[in-house]
Design an enzyme around this catalytic site. Structure first.
Site, PDB file in Angstrom:
ATOM      1  CB  CYS A 123    -108.588  41.534 -20.422  1.00  0.00           C
ATOM      2  SG  CYS A 123    -106.759  42.010 -20.551  1.00  0.00           S
ATOM      3  CG  HIS A 256    -110.618  41.820 -24.285  1.00  0.00           C
ATOM      4  ND1 HIS A 256    -109.951  43.155 -23.945  1.00  0.00           N
ATOM      5  CD2 HIS A 256    -109.413  41.120 -23.989  1.00  0.00           C
ATOM      6  CE1 HIS A 256    -108.616  42.978 -23.665  1.00  0.00           C
ATOM      7  NE2 HIS A 256    -108.279  41.859 -23.706  1.00  0.00           N
ATOM      8  CG  ASN A 286    -105.429  43.544 -24.636  1.00  0.00           C
ATOM      9  OD1 ASN A 286    -106.016  44.253 -24.151  1.00  0.00           O
ATOM     10  ND2 ASN A 286    -105.119  42.360 -24.353  1.00  0.00           N
TER      11      ASN A 286
END
Length: 329
Positions: A123, A256, A286
């Site tokens: 990520c 993020h 996500n």
């Protein structure tokens, strides 16, 4: 720009792409119910802020999503693929074991010759890739880079684990980063700590044509949350100190897009109001390395982010990795 001019990098254009199949929380709850698992839209929204995610069709690879995002970024930057002399793709879900997804993207763009490689920092991947591209531009190794985050995380989800399968989605985001006389990327910082690798990982691999270990995502949610909120504040403050700036100088924080509570916590620690945080996690979940450039492009195209704004980009992911970039857009 002559050889004696200090070389900086700036974002010339942004692009993003989400596959057409949109899966709402209610859609996912119905799917999980068939497996005897219970969840709901209210349960997911309360804990994560996610309302929907996008899943790619089986024949669609990370490079396909990357291609769409890249073409949009190139158009935004007013250039063509032929102008690009560096391609970096951040992904944890590559098309193949090798070659890199970046070289596959390069071929799909119809160009050849320039360096192309992947960055694997989960990520944090886009922040890592952007920092590497900035460094190569500053040293003269490149003048115009295509930096992409692209993921098909739906391929590695365990749909028997309601605590993880509701969190992730597929998508891609891209920027064109070009050499500039004026600073764009002001400061950045990257970190990793392999001691925490077990709290977020996909521990399988291929050997002799067979899968060894478990090829599906595993996550210790509370441990990830606790670590993430600490390191994101620390790295943001460290990058601000490097740049000689204050948190009050940030026009927009683009974290993020993993969990709304992590994003809100970081903003509170930096004393940033909610209207300064770019939030798109509700619409795509996500998307790992794709989430920051997806959020950036969304805010640029909506007119919320404009030229001259100061942005803080920060990510945290498996590895454990984390990093941040401060830039004047």
């Amino acid at each position: 720009m002559n050889s004696s001019t200090p070389r900086y990098s700036r974002i010339a254009g942004t692009g993003s792409y989400l596959p057409p199949r949109r899966v709402t929380n209610d859609d996912l709850a119905a799917q999980l119910a068939q497996r005897g698992l219970e969840t709901s839209d209210a349960w997911i929204v309360e804990r994560t802020g996610i309302r929907a995610r996008h899943f790619a069709e089986p024949e669609v690879a990370a490079s396909d999503l990357a291609l769409h995002a890249s073409l949009a970024a190139l158009q935004s930057a007013g250039c063509t693929a032929a102008d690009i002399d560096l391609i970096i793709v951040a992904t944890s879900t590559p098309d193949m074991v090798f070659p890199s997804t970046a070289t596959i993207l390069q071929n799909k763009l119809g160009v050849h010759g320039c360096p192309a490689f992947d960055v694997q920092a989960v990520c944090s991947g886009f922040v890592y890739a952007l920092t590497v591209a900035d460094s190569m531009i500053r040293t003269g190794a490149a003048r115009k880079a295509l930096v992409v985050g692209s993921e098909v995380f739906s391929r590695i989800l365990d749909f028997n684990d309601r605590t993880t399968c509701v969190l992730f989605g597929d998508g891609a985001g891209a920027v064109v980063l070009e050499a500039s006389n004026e600073p764009g990327l002001v400061a950045s910082e990257l970190h990793a700590d392999g001691r925490h690798l077990d709290i977020l990982c996909t521990p399988g691999h291929v050997s002799g044509g067979a899968i060894l270990g478990d090829p599906l995502l595993k996550m210790d949610g509370p441990a990830v949350f606790k670590l993430a909120v600490g390191v994101l504040e620390d790295v943001a403050r460290s990058v601000l100190a490097k740049a000689g700036r204050e948190a009050s100088d940030i026009d927009f924080l683009i974290p993020h897009q993993a969990n709304i509570r992590i994003m809100q916590s970081t903003a509170r620690k930096l004393k940033l109001s909610a209207d300064k945080v770019i939030v798109t996690v509700d619409e795509h979940g996500n998307t790992s390395a794709a989430s920051i450039p997806l959020a950036l492009d969304s805010a640029v195209r909506s007119g919320r982010i404009r030229r001259g704004d100061t942005l803080m980009l920060e990510g945290v992911g498996g590895g454990f990795t984390w990093g941040a970039v401060l830039l004047d857009f």
